[in-house]
Each structure stands twice: as structure tokens, then as C-alpha cells.
Design a protein around this motif. Structure first.
Motif, PDB file in Angstrom:
ATOM      1  N   LYS A 127       0.825  -1.229   0.061  1.00 50.64           N
ATOM      2  CA  LYS A 127       0.047  -0.035  -0.019  1.00 50.64           C
ATOM      3  C   LYS A 127       0.843   1.216  -0.126  1.00 50.64           C
ATOM      4  CE  LYS A 127      -4.304  -1.707   2.191  1.00 50.64           C
ATOM      5  NZ  LYS A 127      -5.028  -1.579   3.475  1.00 50.64           N
ATOM      6  N   CYS A 128       1.867   1.110   0.872  1.00 52.73           N
ATOM      7  CA  CYS A 128       2.915   2.453   0.955  1.00 52.73           C
ATOM      8  C   CYS A 128       3.332   2.643  -0.660  1.00 52.73           C
ATOM      9  CB  CYS A 128       3.984   2.223   1.856  1.00 52.73           C
ATOM     10  SG  CYS A 128       3.334   2.485   3.617  1.00 52.73           S
ATOM     11  N   ARG A 129       3.895   1.508  -1.159  1.00 57.43           N
ATOM     12  CA  ARG A 129       4.448   1.600  -2.669  1.00 57.43           C
ATOM     13  C   ARG A 129       3.463   2.087  -3.560  1.00 57.43           C
ATOM     14  NH1 ARG A 129       7.506  -3.881  -1.860  1.00 57.43           N
ATOM     15  NH2 ARG A 129       9.404  -3.080  -0.912  1.00 57.43           N
ATOM     16  N   GLU A 130       2.182   1.875  -3.246  1.00 55.40           N
ATOM     17  CA  GLU A 130       1.151   2.495  -4.337  1.00 55.40           C
ATOM     18  C   GLU A 130       1.139   3.763  -3.922  1.00 55.40           C
ATOM     19  OE1 GLU A 130      -1.485   2.220  -7.315  1.00 55.40           O
ATOM     20  OE2 GLU A 130       0.213   0.615  -6.785  1.00 55.40           O
ATOM     21  N   MET A 131       1.082   4.032  -2.652  1.00 53.41           N
ATOM     22  CA  MET A 131       0.917   5.668  -2.348  1.00 53.41           C
ATOM     23  C   MET A 131       2.249   6.629  -2.753  1.00 53.41           C
ATOM     24  SD  MET A 131      -0.132   6.170   1.603  1.00 53.41           S
ATOM     25  CE  MET A 131       0.164   4.751   2.713  1.00 53.41           C
TER      26      MET A 131
END
Length: 174
Positions: free
Chosen positions: A71-75
Motif C-alpha cells: 500500500k505504501c509503495r502504491e501511495m
């Protein structure tokens, strides 16, 4: 969290690395405190809250960490944008020693923003993991930790939004 910078082609490559043992330490520490301050005479319930780092339980935490790193990588997508290298992905549980995020940021990107971003991501990963564990062992506290994770996420998004482009400052003669 550690950071490595490498300049190339008008951008700077920044690597944020989050050590699994440090994340697990913070998760276990918060779970221990939550169990310790529980208003109950049920010591089994307290131990269940506190045993987040024990064999078997840590597998759940690993899955949650993996999900939230994704999720962080997507953010961070505007700064990461990785092409697909592996066409086959599986759901095998892997205990990686560190989670890495490679960002390509414009030269002049603030080191202080990068430091803040790293700390906010660490906080997000820890709070999301504690929230998940509390949802299983002490549901009354799950929303508290989810709120902390949402606050960290807002900070991440705010830091990214503020630094997407160079800031031009006007010089005043006074």
C-alpha cells in the motif's frame, strides 16, 4: 529506517529501507503496553494481546506488513513507477530482513522531507499492524490504532503532495 541517495539524470534515487526487526520490535512493544494497561482480570486475554511476536502470531503480522508495504509503495507511485519484472507472483510467506522502497525524486528534493516520509511510513506500518492485531485480540482498541495509521497516511500523502514539484521563491528587494 535508512536512506541512500544516488544522483542520475536530473533525479535523485532515494532508497528507504525499513528493517523488519525494528518494525516487529515497535509492534510487540505497543502490544505489550496495550495488554499491560487492559482493564481486566483476565490474564489470558492480556497475554493474547501481548503475544503478537510469538511463533505463529508473527506470521499474521508478516502478512499484514507485506500488505501495507505494498500500500505504501502504491501511495508513493509517482516517485516509484517500477515496471513489472516478475510476471509470476505467489502468496508464499517470506520473512524478508528489510522492506525497501526506491524513489526517484527531483534534484533539490528536501532531505528533511525524505526523513519525515521515512518516519511516517514506519509509523504507518507499525500502527496498521497493531490495529490488525487488536482487531483480533482486543477489538475495543482496534479503532484507536487505525486512527493513528490514518493520521500517518495523511502525513505521507501531504508530504508527497507538497514536494511533487519544485518550489519557486520570489526574491523581494526588501
Amino acid at each position: 529506517m535508512s536512506c541512500y541517495l544516488d544522483e542520475q539524470n536530473g533525479t535523485v534515487e532515494a532508497v528507504l529501507s525499513f528493517k523488519r526487526d525494528q518494525l516487529l520490535y515497535d509492534i510487540a512493544n505497543y502490544a505489550y503496553i496495550e495488554g499491560h494497561v487492559m482493564e481486566t482480570e483476565n490474564t489470558h486475554q492480556q497475554h493474547t494481546v501481548q503475544d503478537v511476536g510469538e511463533e505463529g502470531n508473527v506470521d499474521r503480522v508478516t502478512r499484514v506488513l507485506d500488505l501495507n508495504v505494498a500500500k505504501c509503495r502504491e501511495m508513493l507511485y509517482p516517485f516509484i513507477k517500477h515496471e513489472i519484472h516478475r510476471h509470476e507472483l505467489d502468496d508464499t510467506l517470506k520473512e524478508t530482513p528489510a522492506y525497501g522502497m526506491v524513489l526517484k525524486v527531483p534534484q533539490g528534493f528536501s532531505q528533511t522531507t525524505l526523513n519525515l516520509l521515512g518516519r511516517l511510513i514506519h509509523e504507518y506500518l507499525v500502527c496498521k499492524s497493531v490495529a490488525d492485531w487488536m482487531s483480533i485480540t482486543n477489538p475495543a482498541k482496534a479503532q484507536t490504532w487505525e486512527s493513528k495509521a490514518e493520521e500517518a497516511e495523511r502525513g505521507i500523502r501531504s508530504s508527497l503532495h507538497a514536494r511533487r514539484s519544485r518550489v519557486r521563491r520570489r526574491c523581494h528587494p526588501f
